[in-house]
Design an enzyme around this catalytic site. Structure first.
Site, PDB file in Angstrom:
ATOM      1  CB  CYS A 417      -1.090  -0.035   1.157  1.00  0.00           C
ATOM      2  SG  CYS A 417      -2.335   1.114   0.871  1.00  0.00           S
ATOM      3  CG  HIS A 546      -3.422  -3.253   3.163  1.00  0.00           C
ATOM      4  ND1 HIS A 546      -2.301  -2.655   3.925  1.00  0.00           N
ATOM      5  CD2 HIS A 546      -4.082  -2.040   3.064  1.00  0.00           C
ATOM      6  CE1 HIS A 546      -2.378  -1.309   4.214  1.00  0.00           C
ATOM      7  NE2 HIS A 546      -3.442  -1.173   3.490  1.00  0.00           N
ATOM      8  CD  GLU A 548      -0.919  -5.982   4.809  1.00  0.00           C
ATOM      9  OE1 GLU A 548      -0.764  -6.143   3.849  1.00  0.00           O
ATOM     10  OE2 GLU A 548      -1.163  -4.971   5.613  1.00  0.00           O
TER      11      GLU A 548
HETATM   12  N1  GLN Z   1      -1.728   6.871   2.745  1.00  0.00           N
HETATM   13  C1  GLN Z   1      -1.934   6.174   1.533  1.00  0.00           C
HETATM   14  C2  GLN Z   1      -3.339   6.324   0.730  1.00  0.00           C
HETATM   15  O1  GLN Z   1      -4.362   6.485   1.420  1.00  0.00           O
HETATM   16  C3  GLN Z   1      -1.608   4.704   1.836  1.00  0.00           C
HETATM   17  C4  GLN Z   1      -2.667   3.953   2.629  1.00  0.00           C
HETATM   18  C5  GLN Z   1      -2.175   2.708   3.238  1.00  0.00           C
HETATM   19  O2  GLN Z   1      -1.208   2.475   3.303  1.00  0.00           O
HETATM   20  N2  GLN Z   1      -3.172   2.042   3.794  1.00  0.00           N
HETATM   21  O3  GLN Z   1      -3.596   6.197  -0.112  1.00  0.00           O
END
Ligand code: GLN
Length: 583
Positions: A417, A546, A548
């Site tokens: 992410c 994500h 994970e």
């Molecule tokens: N801050 C980034 C976004 O909002 C990544 C979000 C995250 O890592 N869950 O796109």
């Protein structure tokens, strides 16, 4: 009046009665039984782990199970909760942002959860207040009992209808005695009364203290905790004692006597090497059989299915115990002091390591302390790097420095992410010639915003300016590392929680500079997986997802699996180089 008759009269009663119990349509009394797990003495004992392990053992026996976590807080979901205080926010396939315990249920049961498996006081009260505004209570004063408790029971029965479960597992957050949970407990008491004998099995999870100065187990706190539960109208059928060491016969006898629970139903659930050992412990102690007996479910079991499921799980445990030749994975994050904020990353590494046959040691790299000049030192001894998800600008440059080091030195890397977005920025700056590359999340006036908010894309997906949440399909480009990792599938499905993404205007130039976007959204130019060619780097992969969150013990996430395999190779190569240098 028999229990079924009682339930029938309740079901057909008008709203103006003390028997007020809204009944979802299609509810079949007697089909679904209920197991409730209550925390006493203190929270943080692994109630979710215990409840999900017990649910797993019953599922292995051929029963259909559906868990639900009831949270006392007033937030509608966990979306705005700080991982520092509450652990990671777990995202479900349907986009629900919820407590990390839902992750434990998904992993243990290898079953996707939905918003029906999670409720907060905020949701319960909202439903009651909305009904009140619609005039749904026919002029009655709306009360905690029966209306709010009625809404809780409705949720539980709705889950029963929707899942057609043999057993609904109810886990109440916190401990007995918390003001905010009291009405959940009252609702369960009523539920058991309405459903009748053999409908509910109440398990008190307690804690047996072992003060180092005494060197012996003391059961008084456990006894008092259970007493609070009985005062709330719940007589437990089973007591599961958490403790550091196996709970002694003496302590169990005292607890049994004090709480009127037969000795054979007071179990020791002491600390063990991995949470995945707990189902085995439950079976060995015979706790599962007690639950089946209490609920009268003997004739719904499928013993052949249980043998198969047990063998599979035993295989996992054998591999877990046999894992050798540890690798070190550095995790560059912001909340590294609070392990729960990265619970699923830790688990996904364990799943992958077990499959590969290596132990994975995590080295937490505090991103705010990583700097370009010291990064080589920070990463010494690390065989692989993960840059996990995150929000805000703190620690960003440290994470970028770590990614840069991994890219140049061939250290296996997995970005998740935010880690994906930073890998794009690092590549754009240092390879793509865009020195000022960045994200508008950290700098609104960024000159080359390779990562940006793209409301027009979200509008197509119907998300407005909000986060892109939940399960999304990912189309994998042929002949890429990503496609190979996913067994040459054309598509996969991963979980997302992000607001920013790669600005499509930069895709061509980034690809021309050598970055490969190997996973994309099916219909929009949303980049979801990236990689470097394997002749340039052994393992440089990142995903906007994500991944994970969807890793399961018996089905590890392919991207984590690839990372751990590459880390093992990297370690062997560096050992050989070291040996050659010495020789
Ligand atoms: N801050 C980034 C976004 O909002 C990544 C979000 C995250 O890592 N869950 O796109």
């Amino acid at each position: 009046m028999t229990a079924k008759n009682l339930l029938a009269s309740v079901a057909h009663s008008s709203d103006d009665t003390e028997f007020y119990t809204p009944m979802p349509s299609g509810y079949r009394p007697g089909k679904t039984r209920y197991v409730g797990v209550f925390g006493t003495v203190m929270s943080g004992l692994g109630k979710g782990i215990f409840a999900s392990s017990l649910a797993k053992v019953l599922k292995d026996k051929g029963l259909t199970v559906a868990p639900i976590k009831l949270e006392g807080y007033l937030n509608l979901d966990s979306g705005t909760l700080n991982p520092f205080r509450h652990g990671e926010v777990f995202v479900l396939d349907d986009g629900m942002e919820c407590d990390m315990d839902l992750g434990t249920y998904e992993r243990m049961l290898d079953q996707n959860m939905s918003r029906k498996n999670f409720s907060t006081s905020g949701q319960i009260f909202t439903a009651v207040l909305e009904k009140e505004r619609r005039g749904g209570y026919l002029g009655r004063d709306v009360q905690m009992i029966p209306h709010v408790t009625g809404e809780v029971k409705r949720k539980l029965r709705e889950l029963a209808v929707q899942s057609d479960a043999d057993v609904v597992f109810i886990e109440i957050g916190g401990t007995v005695g918390d003001v905010e949970n009291a009405y959940f407990i009252e609702a369960l008491r009523q539920l058991a009364f309405e459903e009748g004998p053999q409908s509910a099995c109440w398990v008190a999870l307690t804690y047996v203290l072992e003060p180092p100065s005494l060197g012996e187990q003391k059961s008084k706190a456990a006894q008092l905790g259970i007493k609070q539960l009985t005062q709330a109208g719940i007589q437990p059928h089973i007591i599961a004692c958490r403790a550091k060491h196996e709970v002694t016969q003496k302590a169990r006898e005292k607890i049994a006597m004090y709480s009127s629970v037969p000795y054979k139903r007071v179990f020791s659930m002491h600390d063990c090497e991995s949470v995945y050992v707990i189902p085995e412990m439950i079976r060995q102690e015979g706790l599962d059989q007690q639950v089946v007996g209490i609920l009268g479910l003997e004739d719904r079991l499928h013993p052949e299915q249980e043998v198969k499921a047990k063998n599979e799980w035993d295989g996992y445990l054998t591999r877990l115990r046999a894992a050798r030749d540890d690798v070190v994975i550095g995790v560059a994050g912001k909340y590294t002091s609070v392990r729960d904020s990265y619970a699923s990353v830790i688990k996904a590494l364990e799943h992958a390591g077990t499959q590969v046959g290596v132990g994975v040691n995590i080295e937490w790299l505090e991103a705010t302390e990583i700097s370009e000049d010291k990064v080589a030192e920070t990463m010494r001894g690390v065989h692989g790097l993960i840059v996990p998800g995150g929000f805000g600008s703190r620690g960003i440059e440290g994470k970028i420095a770590a990614i840069s080091h991994a890219r140049k030195r061939g250290v296996p890397f997995l970005g998740l992410c935010l880690g994906f977005q930073l890998a794009v920025i690092e590549f754009a700056r240092n390879v793509g010639g865009l020195e000022k590359a960045g994200s508008t999340e950290f700098d609104e006036d960024c000159e080359n915003a390779v990562i940006d908010i793209l409301p027009e894309q979200k509008e197509i997906e119907g998300l407005g300016g909000n986060m892109r949440l939940g399960g999304q399909d990912v189309v994998l480009s042929r002949d890429t590392l990503a496609a190979r990792l996913f067994n040459n599938a054309a598509e996969t499905r991963l979980r997302f929680r992000h607001r920013y993404e790669v600005d499509p205007r930069y895709i061509d130039s980034l690809e021309a500079a050598g970055l490969i976007f190997s996973g994309r959204a099916p219909d929009y130019p949303i980049m979801q997986i990236l990689e470097l060619p394997t002749d340039k780097h052994p393992y440089f992969v990142a995903t906007q997802a994500h991944s994970e969150l969807t890793s399961r013990p018996l089905r590890p996430d392919p991207l984590f699996l690839g990372l751990v395999q590459a880390a093992q190779t990297f370690k062997r190569a560096s050992n050989q180089q070291g040996a050659a240098a010495i020789g």
